[in-house]
Design a protein around this motif. Sequence first.
Motif, mmCIF file in Angstrom:
data_model
loop_
_atom_site.group_PDB
_atom_site.id
_atom_site.type_symbol
_atom_site.label_atom_id
_atom_site.label_comp_id
_atom_site.label_asym_id
_atom_site.label_seq_id
_atom_site.Cartn_x
_atom_site.Cartn_y
_atom_site.Cartn_z
ATOM 1 N N PRO B 445 46.883 44.353 40.870
ATOM 2 C CA PRO B 445 46.844 45.714 40.324
ATOM 3 C C PRO B 445 45.565 46.009 39.542
ATOM 4 N N ALA B 446 45.011 45.022 38.845
ATOM 5 C CA ALA B 446 43.757 45.261 38.120
ATOM 6 C C ALA B 446 42.635 45.562 39.112
ATOM 7 N N ALA B 447 42.658 44.879 40.256
ATOM 8 C CA ALA B 447 41.631 45.142 41.279
ATOM 9 C C ALA B 447 41.760 46.563 41.806
ATOM 10 N N ILE B 448 42.989 47.022 41.980
ATOM 11 C CA ILE B 448 43.214 48.392 42.455
ATOM 12 C C ILE B 448 42.636 49.387 41.454
ATOM 13 N N GLY B 449 42.955 49.181 40.169
ATOM 14 C CA GLY B 449 42.431 50.072 39.130
ATOM 15 C C GLY B 449 40.908 50.048 39.090
ATOM 16 N N ALA B 450 40.338 48.847 39.213
ATOM 17 C CA ALA B 450 38.877 48.716 39.156
ATOM 18 C C ALA B 450 38.222 49.397 40.356
ATOM 19 N N GLN B 451 38.837 49.253 41.527
ATOM 20 C CA GLN B 451 38.251 49.868 42.724
ATOM 21 C C GLN B 451 38.288 51.393 42.621
ATOM 22 N N ILE B 452 39.359 51.916 42.032
ATOM 23 C CA ILE B 452 39.451 53.370 41.853
ATOM 24 C C ILE B 452 38.384 53.838 40.860
ATOM 25 N N ALA B 453 38.141 53.033 39.844
ATOM 26 C CA ALA B 453 37.107 53.395 38.866
ATOM 27 C C ALA B 453 35.716 53.274 39.474
ATOM 28 N N LYS B 454 35.518 52.281 40.319
ATOM 29 C CA LYS B 454 34.188 51.998 40.875
ATOM 30 C C LYS B 454 34.263 51.952 42.404
ATOM 31 N N PRO B 455 34.359 53.135 43.045
ATOM 32 C CA PRO B 455 34.552 53.146 44.501
ATOM 33 C C PRO B 455 33.389 52.525 45.278
ATOM 34 N N ASP B 456 32.210 52.471 44.680
ATOM 35 C CA ASP B 456 31.067 51.944 45.426
ATOM 36 C C ASP B 456 30.873 50.445 45.256
ATOM 37 N N MET B 457 31.659 49.832 44.401
ATOM 38 C CA MET B 457 31.455 48.397 44.181
ATOM 39 C C MET B 457 32.422 47.567 45.012
ATOM 40 N N THR B 458 32.011 46.336 45.266
ATOM 41 C CA THR B 458 32.899 45.394 45.933
ATOM 42 C C THR B 458 33.822 44.809 44.870
ATOM 43 N N VAL B 459 35.125 44.892 45.132
ATOM 44 C CA VAL B 459 36.091 44.369 44.167
ATOM 45 C C VAL B 459 36.870 43.229 44.822
ATOM 46 N N VAL B 460 36.777 42.056 44.213
ATOM 47 C CA VAL B 460 37.435 40.876 44.761
ATOM 48 C C VAL B 460 38.456 40.356 43.759
ATOM 49 N N ASP B 461 39.674 40.202 44.210
ATOM 50 C CA ASP B 461 40.700 39.563 43.382
ATOM 51 C C ASP B 461 40.769 38.096 43.787
ATOM 52 N N ILE B 462 40.327 37.219 42.895
ATOM 53 C CA ILE B 462 40.461 35.779 43.154
ATOM 54 C C ILE B 462 41.777 35.364 42.530
ATOM 55 N N ASP B 463 42.750 35.070 43.367
ATOM 56 C CA ASP B 463 44.122 34.975 42.872
ATOM 57 C C ASP B 463 44.734 33.615 43.171
ATOM 58 N N GLY B 464 45.816 33.326 42.476
ATOM 59 C CA GLY B 464 46.613 32.142 42.779
ATOM 60 C C GLY B 464 47.780 32.566 43.645
ATOM 61 N N ASP B 465 48.314 31.669 44.431
ATOM 62 C CA ASP B 465 49.440 32.044 45.288
ATOM 63 C C ASP B 465 50.621 32.559 44.459
ATOM 64 N N HIS B 466 50.932 31.871 43.366
ATOM 65 C CA HIS B 466 52.110 32.287 42.608
ATOM 66 C C HIS B 466 51.825 33.496 41.725
ATOM 67 N N SER B 467 50.621 33.635 41.270
ATOM 68 C CA SER B 467 50.260 34.864 40.551
ATOM 69 C C SER B 467 50.405 36.060 41.496
ATOM 70 N N PHE B 468 49.871 35.886 42.702
ATOM 71 C CA PHE B 468 49.939 36.975 43.686
ATOM 72 C C PHE B 468 51.396 37.326 43.996
ATOM 73 N N ASN B 469 52.247 36.300 44.074
ATOM 74 C CA ASN B 469 53.670 36.549 44.377
ATOM 75 C C ASN B 469 54.289 37.548 43.397
ATOM 76 N N MET B 470 53.797 37.543 42.173
ATOM 77 C CA MET B 470 54.455 38.351 41.138
ATOM 78 C C MET B 470 54.285 39.852 41.329
ATOM 79 N N THR B 471 53.151 40.281 41.859
ATOM 80 C CA THR B 471 52.929 41.735 41.971
ATOM 81 C C THR B 471 52.416 42.133 43.348
ATOM 82 N N MET B 472 52.656 41.297 44.360
ATOM 83 C CA MET B 472 52.042 41.581 45.665
ATOM 84 C C MET B 472 52.534 42.880 46.283
ATOM 85 N N THR B 473 53.630 43.414 45.763
ATOM 86 C CA THR B 473 54.122 44.695 46.263
ATOM 87 C C THR B 473 53.063 45.795 46.135
ATOM 88 N N GLU B 474 52.126 45.622 45.197
ATOM 89 C CA GLU B 474 51.095 46.654 44.992
ATOM 90 C C GLU B 474 50.092 46.724 46.134
#
Lengths: 162, 589
Positions: B445-474
Amino acid sequence: MKHIISALVENKPGVLAHVAGMFAARAFNIDSLVVGRTEDPQLSRMTIVVVGDDRVLEQVRKQLARIVPVVKVQDFVGKPVVARDLMLIAISAPPEKRSEILSLVEMFKGKVVDIGQKFVMVEISGPEAKIEAFINVCKPYGIKSVARTGTIAMPRYGKIEP
Amino acid sequence: MSARGVCQERKKEMKSKSRKSADSAGKSNIKSGAQIVVDTLIEQGVDTMFGYTGGVVLPLFDKLYDAPINFIVPRHEQGGCHMADGYARASGKVGVVLATSGPGACNLVTGLATANMDSVPLVALTGQVRTELIGNDAFQEADTTGITRPVTKYNCIVKDVKDLARTIREAFHIASTGRPGPVLIDIPVDVAVNKHNTDGPKDMQLPGYRVRNQGHSKQISTAAKAINKSKQPVLYVGGGVITSNAGKELRELAEKAHLPVTMTLLGLGSYDQRKPESLDMLGMHGSAYANYAVQECDLLIAVGARFDDRVTGKVETFAPNAKIIHIDIDPSSISKNVVVDIPVVGDAKVILGELLKEVEHHERKKWFKKIAEWKEKFAFRYDQKSTTIKPQFVIEEICRQTKNGAIVTTGVGQNQMWAAQFYKFIKPRQFISSGGLGTMGFGLPAAIGAQIAKPDMTVVDIDGDHSFNMTMTELSTAVEHKLPIKVCILNNGYMGMVRQWQELFYGKRYSKSYLSNPDYATVARALGAVGITVDKKADVSKAVKQMLAEKMPCVVDFRVESEENVWPMVPAGKSIDEMSGLDILERLI
Ligand SMILES: Cc1ncc(C[n+]2csc(CCOP(=O)(O)OP(=O)(O)O)c2C)c(N)n1
Ligand SMILES: [Mg+2]
């Protein structure tokens, strides 16, 4: 060491919860906390007695000041202040002990505010040490219940205790 | 369509909407509470917000229908709050999130606490049941201000529509000034419906709120003298430097006075890590060279940092030979964990600017030589010859292909520490991570917010499998808005950081730190995103390249070495120069 902290706060709902919550969350120990109105209807005064060393108290002051509706924080430690506590105390007083108890009340400049068959209720105010001393002298008679306000305080304007 | 294209299209759409609502506002200044909320948000410069609907916020959503605001609906309010957070950290603006009463408000709590710990400016608006029902255990009632008080900078409930506009203005002011933080305003539904004439003064009433930006000039001079006298100084900078937009002043100070710079996790990005003065991150998983430099320095200049226990290790032995200067806007941060010698309360940008005028250049040759030797000997390393995919290798490859220029968000755990160690940041607001609270599930979700703020930048979420599991619905939210975010899952199959502690301190008893994971590429495709699986080292580079070229959200499932550890590591309760794993780093030279 005991510090008396006086905080002027906005007279708004939730402020007491803010302050009390901060003390709990940061594991500061409150001895007593009194809130009351002031001369300004927008402001209330909280008088908080806290125990801790200098570093803890520095944090207490700063964390209090950080709470948005807290307007001003003073620590009275080391300053001349008038500090008072008010107590209502119900003492077991069978007829044969009454005169003894009443003379104690007089010595402590207290006031009898209620007399029943078995108990007298006494109102007494003063510095905390005096209140504690009165409780101690009453113990042998039997204390039914005690209600205390906690300390309120104000810095002295003059130098002399009248 | 690129993210930019989507945003531009939306802006056009909004312009026509804005004309409409301006017309309707022109007629009369008697407005409903809901209209006042929307108008005040616009007055405060809000053009993007995040939120989820519900019964008591229907009046607000009705007014938002016509409003010139880009409104993003997450799949869970926690996600919405992290999006607003990512948006705020990437842009420097206030993030705004809206939720309904009861469950909606409760779902914000983790997001608010995350923002509060990391001093992120947010304004959260929550609906509340009708004023006369409050306290009756009404349907979807929760004591929102009670629940969120300890995790916000300030909160309040508005019980009279005439206080609404002022309270919202105050919220933005409090959220964005001083040490920023989240502010929550609870709005009962009747207050949103009631009408009020909005002519009248636009004042704020905050007698208890003062911000000290200007530092004490004598303290600043004392600090400058200490810097000029120091033979072995270290600048220790935290998130406050980024918050106050003091990157330029920091760079100039470090260059002019010639000072080595180490950064906290949240401070990463404030100083170009490719430069010789950079000591990279310090602390528990920081660099050995930063930790040694701090332990040997004669002057520690802390700026916008708060001596967190993950930084100091055993406090009693932290920077034992140093005089300490502490520059911070929050007086309560000063001498909280470590007693300092020269406190300076104020805004980092202002104070660094002042210091700059008074500091002299000193070569400090011996000190920098020592630092260069440590940097050489104890560089972050991993086994490059390994046949398996090393997570550190993946991050280095991402760093290389994005030319150090991406916005990187993270999950929590090993993935987060490796991102901090192996991606070399060059600019403020590039690294977005939940530092203080350590909230798993923050990355996407932070990557989504950042991409909306900065549409021209490359936004990469470097994530853990279990961290991702928690909010992957986004991921659905990202797909809906066609955001080209890149999600790199360092899939080790474990809650890796927990497993590392269990390996080191609990005799390898991997209690409940292993769960079965879905096939992430399939999940991504099912939700409309691009999904890639990488299980061979030789495919890493190609996959990163493809991921960077994708226009839609892209999830790359990197099947990395499952039992890799993060080194160095300061065990709990040890001094920061008592690191484990240095032998491993040295063997890898
Ligand atoms: C919401 C939340 N719950 C629990 C934790 C405790 N915790 C810290 S790291 C971690 C494991 C993270 O696993 P993963 O996301 O796979 O990252 P890895 O360490 O494997 O890179 C856990 C459970 C946390 N930080 N946040
Ligand atoms: Mg993992």
